[in-house]
Scaffold this active site. Structure first.
Site, PDB file in Angstrom:
ATOM      1  N   ASP A  46       0.841  -1.191   0.000  1.00  0.00           N
ATOM      2  CA  ASP A  46       0.000   0.000   0.000  1.00  0.00           C
ATOM      3  C   ASP A  46       0.876   1.241   0.000  1.00  0.00           C
ATOM      4  O   ASP A  46       1.696   1.430   0.895  1.00  0.00           O
ATOM      5  CB  ASP A  46      -0.911   0.011   1.231  1.00  0.00           C
ATOM      6  CG  ASP A  46      -1.830   1.222   1.234  1.00  0.00           C
ATOM      7  OD1 ASP A  46      -2.830   1.198   0.510  1.00  0.00           O
ATOM      8  OD2 ASP A  46      -1.524   2.199   1.954  1.00  0.00           O
ATOM      9  N   TYR A  51       2.956   9.917   1.235  1.00  0.00           N
ATOM     10  CA  TYR A  51       3.924   9.250   2.111  1.00  0.00           C
ATOM     11  C   TYR A  51       5.359   9.608   1.712  1.00  0.00           C
ATOM     12  O   TYR A  51       6.295   9.258   2.418  1.00  0.00           O
ATOM     13  CB  TYR A  51       3.738   7.736   2.064  1.00  0.00           C
ATOM     14  CG  TYR A  51       2.357   7.252   2.433  1.00  0.00           C
ATOM     15  CD1 TYR A  51       1.462   8.055   3.140  1.00  0.00           C
ATOM     16  CD2 TYR A  51       1.932   5.975   2.071  1.00  0.00           C
ATOM     17  CE1 TYR A  51       0.192   7.611   3.462  1.00  0.00           C
ATOM     18  CE2 TYR A  51       0.677   5.519   2.393  1.00  0.00           C
ATOM     19  CZ  TYR A  51      -0.203   6.336   3.087  1.00  0.00           C
ATOM     20  OH  TYR A  51      -1.452   5.881   3.403  1.00  0.00           O
ATOM     21  N   LYS A  80      -2.705   6.128  -4.333  1.00  0.00           N
ATOM     22  CA  LYS A  80      -3.857   6.980  -4.062  1.00  0.00           C
ATOM     23  C   LYS A  80      -3.748   8.345  -4.728  1.00  0.00           C
ATOM     24  O   LYS A  80      -2.654   8.873  -4.916  1.00  0.00           O
ATOM     25  CB  LYS A  80      -4.005   7.155  -2.541  1.00  0.00           C
ATOM     26  CG  LYS A  80      -4.017   5.826  -1.772  1.00  0.00           C
ATOM     27  CD  LYS A  80      -4.049   6.040  -0.285  1.00  0.00           C
ATOM     28  CE  LYS A  80      -3.886   4.726   0.455  1.00  0.00           C
ATOM     29  NZ  LYS A  80      -2.478   4.282   0.510  1.00  0.00           N
ATOM     30  N   HIS A 113      -7.710   9.342  -1.916  1.00  0.00           N
ATOM     31  CA  HIS A 113      -7.140   9.203  -0.576  1.00  0.00           C
ATOM     32  C   HIS A 113      -8.024   9.793   0.519  1.00  0.00           C
ATOM     33  O   HIS A 113      -8.124   9.229   1.612  1.00  0.00           O
ATOM     34  CB  HIS A 113      -5.755   9.851  -0.530  1.00  0.00           C
ATOM     35  CG  HIS A 113      -4.891   9.325   0.569  1.00  0.00           C
ATOM     36  ND1 HIS A 113      -3.516   9.407   0.549  1.00  0.00           N
ATOM     37  CD2 HIS A 113      -5.188   8.708   1.732  1.00  0.00           C
ATOM     38  CE1 HIS A 113      -3.019   8.858   1.650  1.00  0.00           C
ATOM     39  NE2 HIS A 113      -4.015   8.434   2.386  1.00  0.00           N
TER      40      HIS A 113
END
Length: 322
Positions: A46, A51, A80, A113
């Site tokens: 994921d 991130y 996302k 997201h």
């Protein structure tokens, strides 16, 4: 060792029920952890642009795919659409950027997201003088979803879904779509069990993925950086969880993950520790009794670890989900 449980998506594809989360892992840690995870048998990864480590993930994936140690069709990669791209005009651009960073020609799942959007930016979110994040109040889920559907038809993603959406927001997509959401990724753990939302998703053939399945002490650090002081409970220190773990000869984390999978929900625990990575995957040789499940069900406190408090002012967005 490998994930031995799969969940069937509404488009006929199968998703490993246990994956690895990559939230807030710096590049060097991410590359080492992902390499260890793939060695251990993880095949569900994921990711997300916010991130800030998709390029690191891409380097590891390329190494493994080039070495033929793993086939692309054996991997399930999720990424996302970030909040600054939460509009129809940004969907393809954002997805293609993620594909470039991940060094892939397609992803298996592309998620919106968050249900809220913010203005496009090349760096940190824009902020007002008081520190509140500038909001895009014109967020239009239906228009964005139409572009998400086009990404499936273009072969850039095999599946599409959402993250952090509530029932009303999901129903709006169901009522205005030709491709139904295949996945809703939300916070789920013993202190936030989300029975109503999970039942709604199951009734609509939407697989739920649990993020922060073990809680997330890392959220405390993020909150503090944003000046948002809030204690985060440690699920791994719960006495009932420890009691079940001791009786079964397992770790508290293994009990918490097994409980989620027993509910028919996927889980994406994040770890960069090689030992814990393997322990988290080693949950397919035991079962929880009905009494165990009842005890764990009784721990629901409605405590949300990730309440987006670190996004100052985000609660004022009309699509804030809670």
């Amino acid at each position: 060792m490998a994930c031995k449980k799969f969940l069937s998506l509404n488009n006929g594809l199968r998703m490993p029920a246990l994956g690895i989360g990559t939230w807030r892992a710096p590049d060097n840690e991410m590359e080492a952890a992902l390499d260890e995870a793939l060695k251990a048998g993880y095949r569900h990864i994921d990711a997300a642009p916010v991130y800030l480590n998709e390029k690191a993930i891409g380097r590891v994936l390329k190494k493994w795919l080039d070495s033929t140690n793993v086939k692309r069709e054996d991997l399930f990669i999720t990424t996302k659409l970030p909040p600054p791209g939460n509009r129809a005009s940004c969907v393809e651009k954002c997805l293609r950027q993620s594909l470039d960073d991940l060094q892939l020609s397609y992803v298996d799942m592309y998620l919106i997201h968050t249900p809220f959007g913010v203005p496009e930016t090349d760096g940190d979110f824009q902020r007002h003088a008081n520190g509140d994040i500038v909001l895009d109040l014109d967020t239009n889920h239906v228009e964005t979803w139409k572009k998400m559907e086009e990404m499936v038809k273009a072969g850039l993603t095999k599946s599409i879904g959402v993250s952090n959406f509530n029932k009303k927001q999901i129903q709006r997509l169901i009522d205005n779509s030709t491709i139904k959401p295949a996945n809703n990724q939300v916070e789920v753990h013993v202190y936030l069990q989300q029975h109503d939302l999970i039942n709604f998703c199951k009734e609509n053939n939407i697989v739920v993925t649990a993020y922060a399945p073990l809680g997330s002490k890392g959220i405390e650090d993020l909150n503090k950086m944003a000046g948002y002081e809030r204690a985060i409970p440690n699920l791994l220190e719960n006495s009932d969880v420890i009691g079940i773990a001791n009786r079964l000869g397992k770790t508290p984390a293994q009990i918490l993950l097994k409980w989620i999978l027993e509910r028919g929900v996927a889980a994406i625990p994040k770890s960069t520790n090689p030992t814990r990575l393997r322990q988290n995957l080693d949950i397919f040789d035991f079962t929880l009794s009905q009494e165990d499940m009842t005890i764990l069900k009784g721990l629901d406190k409605g405590i949300r670890v990730c309440d987006f408090g670190f996004f100052q002012g985000m609660t004022q967005h009309p699509e804030f989900p809670w």
